[in-house]
Motif scaffolding. Structure first.
Motif, PDB file in Angstrom:
ATOM      1  N   UNK A 112       0.841  -1.201   0.000  1.00 61.11           N
ATOM      2  CA  UNK A 112       0.000   0.000   0.000  1.00 61.11           C
ATOM      3  C   UNK A 112       0.874   1.249   0.000  1.00 61.11           C
ATOM      4  N   UNK A 113       1.902   1.238   0.848  1.00 60.09           N
ATOM      5  CA  UNK A 113       2.761   2.412   1.000  1.00 60.09           C
ATOM      6  C   UNK A 113       3.489   2.749  -0.293  1.00 60.09           C
ATOM      7  N   UNK A 114       3.870   1.688  -1.032  1.00 58.80           N
ATOM      8  CA  UNK A 114       4.680   1.928  -2.230  1.00 58.80           C
ATOM      9  C   UNK A 114       3.858   2.196  -3.489  1.00 58.80           C
ATOM     10  N   UNK A 115       2.520   1.997  -3.387  1.00 59.31           N
ATOM     11  CA  UNK A 115       1.728   2.012  -4.619  1.00 59.31           C
ATOM     12  C   UNK A 115       1.665   3.385  -5.270  1.00 59.31           C
ATOM     13  N   UNK A 116       1.714   3.389  -6.615  1.00 62.80           N
ATOM     14  CA  UNK A 116       1.592   4.641  -7.367  1.00 62.80           C
ATOM     15  C   UNK A 116       0.136   4.901  -7.734  1.00 62.80           C
ATOM     16  N   UNK A 117      -0.617   3.824  -7.939  1.00 65.39           N
ATOM     17  CA  UNK A 117      -2.002   3.966  -8.373  1.00 65.39           C
ATOM     18  C   UNK A 117      -2.847   2.901  -7.668  1.00 65.39           C
ATOM     19  N   UNK A 118      -4.080   3.246  -7.324  1.00 62.27           N
ATOM     20  CA  UNK A 118      -4.999   2.262  -6.745  1.00 62.27           C
ATOM     21  C   UNK A 118      -6.130   1.965  -7.728  1.00 62.27           C
ATOM     22  N   UNK A 119      -6.372   0.679  -7.957  1.00 61.47           N
ATOM     23  CA  UNK A 119      -7.495   0.301  -8.838  1.00 61.47           C
ATOM     24  C   UNK A 119      -8.568  -0.363  -7.982  1.00 61.47           C
ATOM     25  N   UNK A 120      -9.808  -0.001  -8.203  1.00 62.13           N
ATOM     26  CA  UNK A 120     -10.899  -0.702  -7.514  1.00 62.13           C
ATOM     27  C   UNK A 120     -11.972  -1.085  -8.509  1.00 62.13           C
ATOM     28  N   UNK A 121     -12.825  -1.969  -8.055  1.00 61.17           N
ATOM     29  CA  UNK A 121     -14.040  -2.250  -8.798  1.00 61.17           C
ATOM     30  C   UNK A 121     -15.103  -1.262  -8.363  1.00 61.17           C
ATOM     31  N   UNK A 122     -16.316  -1.499  -8.819  1.00 60.38           N
ATOM     32  CA  UNK A 122     -17.438  -0.646  -8.439  1.00 60.38           C
ATOM     33  C   UNK A 122     -18.617  -1.564  -8.145  1.00 60.38           C
ATOM     34  N   UNK A 123     -19.259  -1.383  -6.991  1.00 57.11           N
ATOM     35  CA  UNK A 123     -20.459  -2.172  -6.743  1.00 57.11           C
ATOM     36  C   UNK A 123     -21.707  -1.509  -7.295  1.00 57.11           C
ATOM     37  N   UNK A 124     -21.767  -0.186  -7.083  1.00 49.40           N
ATOM     38  CA  UNK A 124     -22.925   0.554  -7.608  1.00 49.40           C
ATOM     39  C   UNK A 124     -22.462   1.906  -8.116  1.00 49.40           C
ATOM     40  N   UNK A 125     -22.990   2.328  -9.239  1.00 49.13           N
ATOM     41  CA  UNK A 125     -22.743   3.676  -9.734  1.00 49.13           C
ATOM     42  C   UNK A 125     -24.088   4.388  -9.740  1.00 49.13           C
ATOM     43  N   UNK A 126     -24.097   5.619  -9.268  1.00 50.42           N
ATOM     44  CA  UNK A 126     -25.352   6.345  -9.096  1.00 50.42           C
ATOM     45  C   UNK A 126     -25.488   7.390 -10.198  1.00 50.42           C
ATOM     46  N   UNK A 127     -26.488   7.196 -11.045  1.00 55.82           N
ATOM     47  CA  UNK A 127     -26.619   8.097 -12.196  1.00 55.82           C
ATOM     48  C   UNK A 127     -26.864   9.534 -11.758  1.00 55.82           C
ATOM     49  N   UNK A 128     -27.702   9.710 -10.739  1.00 58.89           N
ATOM     50  CA  UNK A 128     -28.099  11.086 -10.400  1.00 58.89           C
ATOM     51  C   UNK A 128     -27.031  11.875  -9.673  1.00 58.89           C
ATOM     52  N   UNK A 129     -26.040  11.208  -9.083  1.00 59.51           N
ATOM     53  CA  UNK A 129     -25.000  11.969  -8.397  1.00 59.51           C
ATOM     54  C   UNK A 129     -23.661  11.877  -9.115  1.00 59.51           C
ATOM     55  N   UNK A 130     -23.534  10.901 -10.001  1.00 58.70           N
ATOM     56  CA  UNK A 130     -22.245  10.698 -10.653  1.00 58.70           C
ATOM     57  C   UNK A 130     -21.217  10.079  -9.719  1.00 58.70           C
ATOM     58  N   UNK A 131     -21.697   9.496  -8.634  1.00 65.05           N
ATOM     59  CA  UNK A 131     -20.772   8.876  -7.672  1.00 65.05           C
ATOM     60  C   UNK A 131     -20.717   7.367  -7.836  1.00 65.05           C
ATOM     61  N   UNK A 132     -19.687   6.770  -7.238  1.00 63.36           N
ATOM     62  CA  UNK A 132     -19.593   5.307  -7.241  1.00 63.36           C
ATOM     63  C   UNK A 132     -19.476   4.795  -5.813  1.00 63.36           C
ATOM     64  N   UNK A 133     -19.924   3.560  -5.607  1.00 61.62           N
ATOM     65  CA  UNK A 133     -19.895   2.971  -4.276  1.00 61.62           C
ATOM     66  C   UNK A 133     -19.135   1.650  -4.346  1.00 61.62           C
ATOM     67  N   UNK A 134     -18.193   1.484  -3.414  1.00 66.68           N
ATOM     68  CA  UNK A 134     -17.399   0.259  -3.371  1.00 66.68           C
ATOM     69  C   UNK A 134     -17.608  -0.394  -2.009  1.00 66.68           C
ATOM     70  N   UNK A 135     -18.001  -1.665  -1.999  1.00 71.26           N
ATOM     71  CA  UNK A 135     -18.261  -2.360  -0.737  1.00 71.26           C
ATOM     72  C   UNK A 135     -17.147  -3.363  -0.440  1.00 71.26           C
ATOM     73  N   UNK A 136     -16.512  -3.239   0.711  1.00 69.45           N
ATOM     74  CA  UNK A 136     -15.518  -4.241   1.105  1.00 69.45           C
ATOM     75  C   UNK A 136     -15.647  -4.532   2.586  1.00 69.45           C
ATOM     76  N   UNK A 137     -15.100  -5.650   2.985  1.00 67.10           N
ATOM     77  CA  UNK A 137     -15.101  -5.973   4.409  1.00 67.10           C
ATOM     78  C   UNK A 137     -13.780  -5.654   5.064  1.00 67.10           C
ATOM     79  N   UNK A 138     -12.743  -5.484   4.264  1.00 68.19           N
ATOM     80  CA  UNK A 138     -11.419  -5.331   4.850  1.00 68.19           C
ATOM     81  C   UNK A 138     -10.928  -3.894   4.829  1.00 68.19           C
ATOM     82  N   UNK A 139     -11.646  -3.016   4.176  1.00 69.33           N
ATOM     83  CA  UNK A 139     -11.242  -1.614   4.146  1.00 69.33           C
ATOM     84  C   UNK A 139     -10.073  -1.366   3.223  1.00 69.33           C
ATOM     85  N   UNK A 140      -9.698  -2.385   2.485  1.00 61.29           N
ATOM     86  CA  UNK A 140      -8.502  -2.251   1.651  1.00 61.29           C
ATOM     87  C   UNK A 140      -8.720  -1.333   0.455  1.00 61.29           C
ATOM     88  N   UNK A 141      -9.964  -1.242  -0.010  1.00 62.97           N
ATOM     89  CA  UNK A 141     -10.214  -0.348  -1.138  1.00 62.97           C
ATOM     90  C   UNK A 141      -9.930   1.082  -0.695  1.00 62.97           C
TER      91      UNK A 141
END
Ligand code: SF4
Lengths: 464, 249
Positions: free
Chosen positions: A196-225
């Motif tokens: 984590x400390x050395x990373x230059x870029x973080x990639x995540x998936x998306x669980x839900x994208x909200x059309x009306x806000x333009x936001x994305x939601x990512x669900x994890x149990x480990x907080x790693x995202x």
């Protein structure tokens, strides 16, 4: 030849079943989760209402997907995100690579995204000299073992703690034979912290994208995202276009269904919302089609686009539990995978619609009411239409149909069949040609069929 | 009521006793039963194998043969569901199908919903393990299943409980598939047998003496395993128990 064996579910499942103790262990591990899910879903009196709401919202979104995608793009841009479109896996991977090159990034941390698995992003980036580290514990374990995930929510569910201990000993220098889950988790945590400390870029998936806000939601149990996208400056979010829902108002329905269906938790530990990049950072959102719009155009399979990837259909599937995720030889295994993969590539995945007893448990467990087992049945016809069914399977059906259209012939042949079943020596019935008889006895053939007994009785009644 | 008896092809050939029990039971309950002899197979094996074009002429025949009765009854949830729920893919809006769909019943469903049976004679002093066959359960809704959050009911169980002396076994997994699945039993032999053995283990721990179900196909698969593994469980179709037949020895 070797590739066709690799994709053949019965062959892989047979291999898995050789180790019956392990098969039972795998079955119970997943059944445990299924039971937890049952308890949690039954604690909500409105469960079935939630399911039908979710199903309707998704059906509605899919029917107007183009409009919602445009709305999403506009709103996401307004919040400062950079939106990309990819028609297939190749384009998606290239877009990611271009972003990485622009930032001269060499080390990437990734938080579970089945989409990047689907696109085979890791090997692509590695070929281009970039280090990719999966940061979900399960994903990291299978990554170290150079295996694919065997489940979309619990990627390492096929492994026992002894297997993990051995893997960590090999790759992370942990103590040999120490199977203590706390010790193993802590070692993984230390190892991942560096990444984590050395990373230059973080990639995540998306669980839900909200059309009306333009936001994305990512669900994890480990907080790693959260960690993965908070330390580096650049966040790339990769999503299939079906991840969209119209509005933030709908989110609660899905969040309540997702975790309960997936693991039997009331809600995932972290549901992180990203609305635009953080200060001084960049947020890239890649919208990927990769065959999804084909599904949208099909009346038979459109429903599959509702999937929120909770994995409940895998946990409940009696075949998945007893054949393991790898037997499906696909990124998404289990019932939903058996629909999505053959639709993309019928030749390679032709055995999957048949890796199913049509018990229907997946259909009833699915939080968005996808008619999974019905689609699997329809898909079998599709496999036949694409000429992917061997003659050894179509011919017997052709002959049987011909006989069944001739009741007298059928009755006569039935008599002969029963005669042989009664009188042939055992070795002629129980041999390599008869898979039924390998572990099971054949039914004992009666001397008369029902129709014969019925006719006799009718005659007797008449003469009375 | 003029009832047509639909006896699935493999029951006709291999389990005539199940057909006779169904016939006896329906007659005991006052139905005028007819067995249309031109019937053979509903086409389920073909459709389930992806061979829809081979199933189609059989569906055609079925509609032809069974049109005109007040009710069609079969001792098999799976075959009934084929006609009721899956024919539309192969007969494409045939109006006879629209009528037949509403007149075809699985045996237990017919007894509970149409004849409204509330008592049955007989005495059956055994621990009975009821296997919920999947198509009856999740396609015909003969009982509530453990996946959905709906109120509990179970028509086959309700009927069994009407018989004196019966004890119903308590299973750990009350509605899991047995692994038969038609050609699945052969093409995925390994998984099929593991699934079947797991169901039997559940019945053994629950003390099942007589294993029963509404589908002979599940029972054929389970009986094959029971016999091979020499377990002390007898197998009977639910029609045989309800009609007061003896336990086969
Ligand atoms: S098909 Fe349904 S149950 Fe399966 S993963 Fe998707 S949403 Fe979950």
């Amino acid at each position: 030849m070797s590739t066709s064996t690799k994709f053949d579910h019965p062959t892989n499942a047979n291999r898995f079943n050789q180790d019956q103790a392990r098969t039972h262990w795998h079955d119970s591990a997943l059944w445990f989760i299924r039971e937890k899910r049952d308890r949690m879903s039954k604690s909500l009196p409105e469960w079935e209402t939630l399911r039908s709401c979710a199903s309707q919202i998704k059906a509605h979104t899919v029917s107007k997907l183009a409009d919602y995608l445009e709305e999403f793009e506009k709103n996401a841009r307004a919040r400062g995100a950079i939106v990309h479109w990819a028609k297939d896996a190749e384009e998606h991977n290239q877009i990611v690579l271009d972003i990485l090159k622009k930032h001269e990034a060499e080390r990437i941390v990734k938080s579970k995204s089945m989409l990047t698995e689907e696109c085979h992003l890791n090997p692509f980036l590695e070929k281009n000299g970039i280090e990719v580290v999966d940061t979900d514990l399960g994903e990291r374990i299978v990554q170290l073992r150079q295996e694919g995930p065997s489940h979309i929510v619990m990627p390492a569910i096929h492994l026992k703690k002894e297997d993990v201990s051995e893997t960590f000993h090999q790759h992370l220098n942990t103590e040999a034979g120490n199977n203590d889950p706390c010790y193993l988790t802590e070692s993984a945590r230390q190892h991942l912290r560096d990444k984590f400390m050395q990373a230059d870029v973080g990639i995540t998936g998306v669980n839900f994208a909200l059309a009306d806000t333009g936001g994305i939601v990512v669900c994890t149990n480990e907080g790693n995202a959260d960690l993965g996208v908070s330390l580096p400056n650049v966040h790339i979010a990769c999503m299939g276009i079906e991840k969209l829902i119209p509005s933030a108002d709908h989110l609660s329905i899905f969040l309540r269904l997702l975790a309960r269906s997936a693991t039997g938790q009331p809600i995932t530990t972290y549901s992180s919302h990203f609305h635009g990049p953080r200060e001084g950072g960049e947020l890239h959102i890649i919208l990927v089609d990769n065959g999804r719009s084909n599904l949208m155009n099909s009346d038979d399979y459109r429903n599959a686009l509702k999937c929120i990837r909770c994995g409940a259909c895998m946990n409940t599937c009696p075949v998945y539990r007893r054949s393991g995720g790898h037997s499906y030889a696909a990124t998404v295994p289990g019932p939903i995978g058996s629909i999505l993969n053959p639709l993309r590539d019928a030749k390679h995945h032709k055995s999957l619609p048949f890796a199913c007893t049509l018990c229907g448990s997946c259909t009833d467990v699915c939080p968005v009411q996808i008619n999974l087992h019905e689609q699997l049945l329809t898909l079998r016809t599709e496999v036949k239409n694409q000429k992917q069914l061997p003659v050894s399977k179509t011919m017997p059906m052709r002959i049987a149909s011909w006989v069944f259209q001739r009741p007298k012939l059928y009755a006569w042949l039935g008599g002969i069949g029963k005669f042989f079943l009664r009188n042939l020596p055992r070795f002629m019935i129980y041999n390599g040609m008869n898979p039924w008889g390998k572990n099971r006895e054949m039914p004992e053939a009666p001397s008369e069929s029902f129709r014969q007994q019925y006719a006799k009785r009718a005659k007797k009644n008449q003469s009375k | 009521m003029r009832v047509a008896l639909f006896v699935p092809c493999y029951v006709d050939q291999l389990y005539p006793r199940v057909g006779m029990a169904t016939l006896d039971l329906l007659e005991q309950l006052g139905c005028e039963v007819e067995f249309p002899e031109a019937q053979t197979c509903c086409g389920q094996p073909m459709l389930n194998s992806g061979c829809d074009t081979d199933a189609a002429p059989l569906a055609e025949r079925f509609l032809e043969i069974f049109t005109g009765y007040d009710a069609i009854v079969a001792p098999s949830g799976s075959c009934v569901s084929m006609v009721k729920n899956h024919y539309e893919h192969i007969v494409h809006g045939d109006s006879r199908h629209e009528t037949i769909r509403t007149k075809i019943f699985e045996l237990c469903e017919f007894l509970v919903d149409v004849l409204k049976v509330d008592s049955l004679p007989g005495n059956f002093p055994y621990v009975v393990g009821l296997h919920s066959s999947c198509h009856g359960l999740r396609e015909l809704r003969l009982a509530s299943d453990s996946e959905r959050n709906t109120s509990e009911f179970n028509k086959p169980r309700q009927l069994l409980q009407m018989i004196d002396g019966i004890t119903l076994a308590d299973l750990k997994r009350k509605d899991e598939c047995c692994g038969f699945g038609g050609t699945f039993a052969v093409s995925e032999e390994a998984v099929s047998c593991t699934m079947g053995r797991d169901r039997i283990a559940d019945h053994l721990q629950a003390g099942t003496q007589v294993l029963t179900a509404g589908d002979m196909s599940c029972l054929m698969h389970l009986a094959g395993l029971i016999q091979r593994d020499k377990h002390p469980i007898r197998v009977m179709h639910i029609a045989e128990i309800l009609a007061g037949y003896e336990v086969p020895q």
